[in-house]
Write a protein that holds these residues in place. Structure first.
Motif, short mmCIF file in Angstrom:
data_model
loop_
_atom_site.label_atom_id
_atom_site.label_comp_id
_atom_site.label_asym_id
_atom_site.label_seq_id
_atom_site.Cartn_x
_atom_site.Cartn_y
_atom_site.Cartn_z
N LEU A 35 45.40 31.77 45.41
CA LEU A 35 43.97 31.47 45.39
C LEU A 35 43.32 32.00 44.12
O LEU A 35 42.44 31.35 43.53
CB LEU A 35 43.30 32.07 46.62
CG LEU A 35 43.62 31.38 47.95
CD1 LEU A 35 43.12 32.23 49.12
CD2 LEU A 35 42.99 29.98 48.01
N ARG A 36 43.73 33.18 43.68
CA ARG A 36 43.18 33.72 42.44
C ARG A 36 43.63 32.89 41.24
O ARG A 36 42.84 32.60 40.34
CB ARG A 36 43.60 35.18 42.26
CG ARG A 36 43.01 35.82 41.01
CD ARG A 36 43.32 37.30 40.92
NE ARG A 36 42.90 37.84 39.62
CZ ARG A 36 41.67 38.25 39.36
NH1 ARG A 36 40.73 38.17 40.28
NH2 ARG A 36 41.38 38.72 38.15
N ASP A 37 44.91 32.49 41.22
CA ASP A 37 45.42 31.68 40.11
C ASP A 37 44.67 30.36 39.99
O ASP A 37 44.48 29.85 38.87
CB ASP A 37 46.92 31.40 40.31
CG ASP A 37 47.78 32.63 40.12
OD1 ASP A 37 47.29 33.63 39.56
OD2 ASP A 37 48.95 32.60 40.56
N PHE A 38 44.24 29.80 41.13
CA PHE A 38 43.52 28.54 41.12
C PHE A 38 42.01 28.73 41.04
O PHE A 38 41.26 27.75 41.16
CB PHE A 38 43.89 27.71 42.35
CG PHE A 38 45.19 26.97 42.21
CD1 PHE A 38 45.20 25.61 41.92
CD2 PHE A 38 46.41 27.62 42.33
CE1 PHE A 38 46.39 24.92 41.78
CE2 PHE A 38 47.61 26.94 42.19
CZ PHE A 38 47.61 25.58 41.91
N GLY A 39 41.58 29.95 40.85
CA GLY A 39 40.15 30.22 40.64
C GLY A 39 39.31 30.16 41.89
O GLY A 39 38.08 30.11 41.80
N VAL A 40 39.94 30.17 43.06
CA VAL A 40 39.17 30.09 44.30
C VAL A 40 38.58 31.44 44.67
O VAL A 40 37.46 31.53 45.18
CB VAL A 40 40.05 29.55 45.45
CG1 VAL A 40 39.29 29.54 46.77
CG2 VAL A 40 40.56 28.16 45.11
N ILE A 41 39.30 32.52 44.40
CA ILE A 41 38.76 33.85 44.60
C ILE A 41 38.76 34.59 43.27
O ILE A 41 39.54 34.27 42.36
CB ILE A 41 39.53 34.66 45.67
CG1 ILE A 41 40.98 34.91 45.24
CG2 ILE A 41 39.47 33.95 47.02
CD1 ILE A 41 41.74 35.84 46.19
N ALA A 74 41.48 41.22 48.33
CA ALA A 74 41.23 40.13 49.27
C ALA A 74 41.81 40.44 50.64
O ALA A 74 41.19 40.14 51.68
CB ALA A 74 41.82 38.83 48.73
N LEU A 75 42.99 41.05 50.69
CA LEU A 75 43.58 41.44 51.96
C LEU A 75 42.79 42.55 52.62
O LEU A 75 42.48 42.50 53.82
CB LEU A 75 45.03 41.88 51.74
CG LEU A 75 45.77 42.45 52.96
CD1 LEU A 75 45.81 41.44 54.09
CD2 LEU A 75 47.19 42.89 52.57
N ALA A 76 42.42 43.56 51.85
CA ALA A 76 41.72 44.72 52.41
C ALA A 76 40.34 44.37 52.96
O ALA A 76 39.89 44.95 53.94
CB ALA A 76 41.62 45.82 51.35
N THR A 77 39.67 43.42 52.33
CA THR A 77 38.30 43.08 52.74
C THR A 77 38.24 41.95 53.76
O THR A 77 37.17 41.62 54.27
CB THR A 77 37.47 42.65 51.51
OG1 THR A 77 38.11 41.54 50.88
CG2 THR A 77 37.34 43.81 50.53
#
Length: 440
Positions: free
Chosen positions: A306-312, A319-322
């Motif tokens: 998701l980060r690589d695709f700019g979604v997060i 992202a896991l912790a929150t």
């Protein structure tokens, strides 16, 4: 591809079931194991019955799935007794007389009405009777003693070679159906038409399949258990998610694939990234590995995508912790598979009971045990764009972690799930699914 023949493995399978039953009965203080196959259930205020589903404890012993009002009786030291209900009936198809490779291993008694089973059943007071309340006959009402259930369900986790052979056959059927469904999607057909193409290729209808097919086009892929099946084709046609299995001898397969309508689209690139990650997760299905950790590792892998695709905009760890990753991957990484699609004892601490809890914040994980040889599990990571879950990210104060423009771009595609069925062995994991797609 040559598959093992279940018929030559059945005798050893029965020997293992006898050993398990002997110990389970000893723990419960019973002399006999009695398993009704189940009965028809009627709809409220109606004379129509629901589709019959055989008792899993019954089909563990016998490759029979359409024999209501029958019984399996086992007494330690004796051959299994099969009380086979073959009624005189012109309203319905009557089960054929018992035949095939399993009959020589059992003593078979034919009955014409359910009540004729009573004199053939052992004393109820000394019997562990495993089934549902509707199966009660005379004083033989299911008592489902917990020590017996705990032992049998825990050891059902470890599949015999006979069971693996049947599960391989179920894979072959399902992959055949998946290929037919993909072709129907490429032809521009509706969800319902795709479902029918799948059933025709597998040779099983909706009541014979191990679970209801999920056939989802476009945004419908964001509904985890989407079963509506529209008859109209959406326009434009963007994406297709299918979660569908097949059954053989009472054992299930459970496979999911996702496709993009445009081969060169960014959504196809996202599918490819999830697919590659899923292969890596499957390689982690090894003896001694904690399935809870595999689930958490899947969150990190998917959040990285998701980060690589700019979604997060945050790290995978944050992202896991929150809980942000759970908004995009809200279910567990998988579950045990066998006689039931979501097979039993996924939380069992031992064969004497107890429970291994899920990790905090992950309420939908269905397996928390350490992997061991003989277990068959699904590995099914997913990324979805679900309005309700994304709204919760905003309400939780973590909305800045998400690029909402990117979400808007992907949301019309619904979601992605890729699922294989994998056997844990003493060494390398045995992916039961992937080689068949490669061969077809």
């Amino acid at each position: 591809m040559n598959l093992p023949d279940p018929s030559v493995l059945y005798s050893d399978h029965l020997d293992e079931l006898r050993r398990r039953a002997d110990e389970a009965l000893a723990r419960g203080g019973f002399d006999h194991l009695v398993v009704p196959s189940g009965t028809a259930h009627y709809q409220v205020f109606d004379d129509r019955d629901y589709p019959y589903a055989v008792n899993p404890q019954f089909k563990a012993w016998l490759p029979l799935t359409h024999v209501p009002d029958s019984w399996l009786v086992y007494t330690p030291g004796k051959r299994p007794q099969v009380i086979f209900h073959q009624p005189h009936d012109y309203w319905h198809v009557v089960p054929a007389a018992p035949s095939g490779w399993w009959v020589e291993h059992c003593d078979i008694h034919i009955i014409r009405s359910p009540e004729q089973a009573l004199p053939l059943l052992p004393p109820a007071a000394r019997s562990a009777i495993l089934g549902e309340p509707q199966s009660a006959l005379g004083d033989h009402g299911p008592n489902n003693p917990q020590p017996v259930i705990d032992y049998l369900e825990y050891h059902r986790t470890y599949k015999t070679p006979y069971e693996i052979a049947l599960m391989r056959q179920a894979q072959v059927l399902a992959v055949r159906g998946h290929r037919a469904a993909e072709a129907a999607f490429r032809e521009g057909r509706s969800e319902f038409a795709i479902h029918m193409a799948y059933c025709a290729a597998v040779g099983q209808d909706a009541t014979e399949l191990p679970y209801g097919n999920i056939v989802a086009l476009n945004e419908h892929g964001a509904v985890l258990h989407y079963t509506q099946m529209q008859t109209e084709v959406p326009s434009p046609l963007r994406s297709f998610l299918i979660d569908a299995g097949a059954g053989t001898g009472g054992y299930a397969s459970d496979i999911t694939r996702t496709y993009a309508a445009e081969a060169g689209s960014e959504f196809q690139a996202l599918i490819d990234a999830v697919d590659a990650a899923q292969v890596g997760m499957g390689r982690a299905v090894r003896a001694g590995f904690d399935y809870k950790q595999l689930h958490l590792d899947a969150h990190l892998a998917l959040a990285s995508i998701l980060r690589d695709f700019g979604v997060i905009k945050v790290s995978a760890e944050e992202a896991l912790a929150t809980g942000v990753s759970a908004a995009f991957f809200p279910h567990g990484i998988g579950h045990l598979l066998g006689l039931q699609v979501h097979d039993v004892a996924g939380f069992a601490a031992s064969d004497r009971g107890g429970r291994i809890e899920r990790p905090a914040g992950h309420p939908y994980l269905r397996l928390t045990r350490v992997l061991e040889p003989g277990m068959v599990v699904t590995i099914e990571p997913g990324i979805y764009f679900v309005d309700m879950l994304l709204d919760e990210v905003n309400k939780s104060g973590h909305g800045a972690s998400v690029d909402w423009n990117r979400v808007a771009q992907f949301k019309p595609y619904g979601g992605i799930r890729i699922e294989d069925n994998i056997l844990c062995t003493e060494g390398e994991p045995d992916n039961l699914t992937r080689p068949l797609f490669a061969a077809h």
